[in-house]
Write an enzyme that holds these catalytic residues in place. Sequence first.
Site, PDB file in Angstrom:
ATOM      1  N   ASP A 181       2.983   8.134 -33.015  1.00 49.84           N
ATOM      2  CA  ASP A 181       4.225   8.231 -32.246  1.00 49.84           C
ATOM      3  C   ASP A 181       4.757   9.663 -32.343  1.00 49.84           C
ATOM      4  O   ASP A 181       5.174  10.108 -33.429  1.00 49.84           O
ATOM      5  CB  ASP A 181       5.248   7.234 -32.812  1.00 49.84           C
TER       6      ASP A 181
ATOM      7  N   ARG B 264      11.337   3.002 -24.799  1.00 55.53           N
ATOM      8  CA  ARG B 264      10.523   1.860 -24.363  1.00 55.53           C
ATOM      9  C   ARG B 264      10.968   0.627 -25.134  1.00 55.53           C
ATOM     10  O   ARG B 264      11.092   0.671 -26.348  1.00 55.53           O
ATOM     11  CB  ARG B 264       9.041   2.098 -24.691  1.00 55.53           C
TER      12      ARG B 264
ATOM     13  N   ASP C  88       8.385   9.958 -33.719  1.00 54.28           N
ATOM     14  CA  ASP C  88       8.486   9.714 -35.165  1.00 54.28           C
ATOM     15  C   ASP C  88       7.868  10.850 -35.962  1.00 54.28           C
ATOM     16  O   ASP C  88       8.387  11.239 -37.021  1.00 54.28           O
ATOM     17  CB  ASP C  88       7.769   8.411 -35.542  1.00 54.28           C
TER      18      ASP C  88
ATOM     19  N   THR D 285       8.484  -5.437 -24.143  1.00 51.24           N
ATOM     20  CA  THR D 285       8.073  -5.430 -22.732  1.00 51.24           C
ATOM     21  C   THR D 285       7.460  -4.099 -22.331  1.00 51.24           C
ATOM     22  O   THR D 285       6.823  -4.013 -21.272  1.00 51.24           O
ATOM     23  CB  THR D 285       9.296  -5.659 -21.815  1.00 51.24           C
TER      24      THR D 285
HETATM   25  C1  PRP Z   1       7.152   7.575 -26.340  1.00 54.56           C
HETATM   26  C2  PRP Z   1       6.636   8.931 -25.928  1.00 54.56           C
HETATM   27  C3  PRP Z   1       6.868   8.954 -24.448  1.00 54.56           C
HETATM   28  C4  PRP Z   1       6.723   7.511 -24.063  1.00 54.56           C
HETATM   29  C5  PRP Z   1       5.385   7.309 -23.448  1.00 54.56           C
HETATM   30  O1  PRP Z   1       8.524   7.658 -26.497  1.00 54.56           O
HETATM   31  O2  PRP Z   1       7.299   9.958 -26.606  1.00 54.56           O
HETATM   32  O3  PRP Z   1       8.143   9.421 -24.079  1.00 54.56           O
HETATM   33  O4  PRP Z   1       6.817   6.741 -25.265  1.00 54.56           O
HETATM   34  O5  PRP Z   1       5.185   5.973 -23.167  1.00 54.56           O
HETATM   35  P1  PRP Z   1       5.082   5.382 -21.710  1.00 54.56           P
HETATM   36  O6  PRP Z   1       4.218   6.300 -20.937  1.00 54.56           O
HETATM   37  O7  PRP Z   1       4.457   4.037 -21.944  1.00 54.56           O
HETATM   38  O8  PRP Z   1       6.465   5.275 -21.164  1.00 54.56           O
HETATM   39  P2  PRP Z   1       9.338   6.551 -27.277  1.00 54.56           P
HETATM   40  O9  PRP Z   1       9.826   5.500 -26.334  1.00 54.56           O
HETATM   41  O10 PRP Z   1       8.563   6.075 -28.469  1.00 54.56           O
HETATM   42  O11 PRP Z   1      10.621   7.334 -27.711  1.00 54.56           O
HETATM   43  P3  PRP Z   1      10.748   8.601 -28.701  1.00 54.56           P
HETATM   44  O12 PRP Z   1      10.231   9.798 -27.954  1.00 54.56           O
HETATM   45  O13 PRP Z   1      12.212   8.666 -28.954  1.00 54.56           O
HETATM   46  O14 PRP Z   1       9.964   8.314 -29.961  1.00 54.56           O
END
Ligand code: PRP
Length: 211
Positions: free
Chosen positions: A201, A104, A204, A108
């Site tokens: 998170d 993400r 993390d 944005t």
């Molecule tokens: C987080 C989480 C999901 C996503 C959910 O991933 O693990 O995959 O965000 O958010 P959304 O429904 O708003 O898209 P992140 O982008 O933090 O990546 P990561 O899994 O590598 O920490």
Amino acid sequence: MPVEVHLVDHPLVADSLRRIRDKETPDALFRLNLERIGTLLIAAATENLPTEDVDVETPLTTAPAKRLSVQPVLVPILRAGLGFVHAAQELMPVADVGFVGVARNEETFEPHAYVNKLPDSLAGRPVIVLDPMLATGGSLAYTIQLLLERGAPAPITVVCALAAPEGIQRLADDGYDLEIFTAAIDDHLNDQAFIVPGLGDAGDRQFGTGG
Ligand code: PRP
């Protein structure tokens, strides 16, 4: 119903959910409890996989038995979805695993793919998407698009530990045909698009902040 949400109400899921929500839970225990949740959710999510009747030779005689008619394809969304892969493979040891890496944008909140490693065709193959967090639904919608482009049959199954009402609504508004299995539907998203009360998170907390 295009988006059907199954809230998996099970004492062991609830107990592990408490552990992963707790900010004092160390990473190793976080991973362990997330995996437990994955096992129980994936068991629920696979209840209706198609089977066919076969015979099996026991040491004594022939017995009626069943086998999966078709192996599902497991699709973890990196990174956090990796936390469900071991659980899923323990239950479905010969299922193919495809990978989608979605990040993400922190300003944005829009998703972009940095890994796309899926079978060329998903026609006729049940797909189970693994991602512990369904927040805005952006990562999932992006992934579902990739799966539909490869012919994934409806409904697509999604396994997550936590879901936000905003994300579920967005996926319903987009018109996707999904069966979502989750341990909880939380209250809301904050202005950083984090699930509240949530667990922080999930990437993390499993892998640190290096990704
Ligand atoms: C987080 C989480 C999901 C996503 C959910 O991933 O693990 O995959 O965000 O958010 P959304 O429904 O708003 O898209 P992140 O982008 O933090 O990546 P990561 O899994 O590598 O920490």
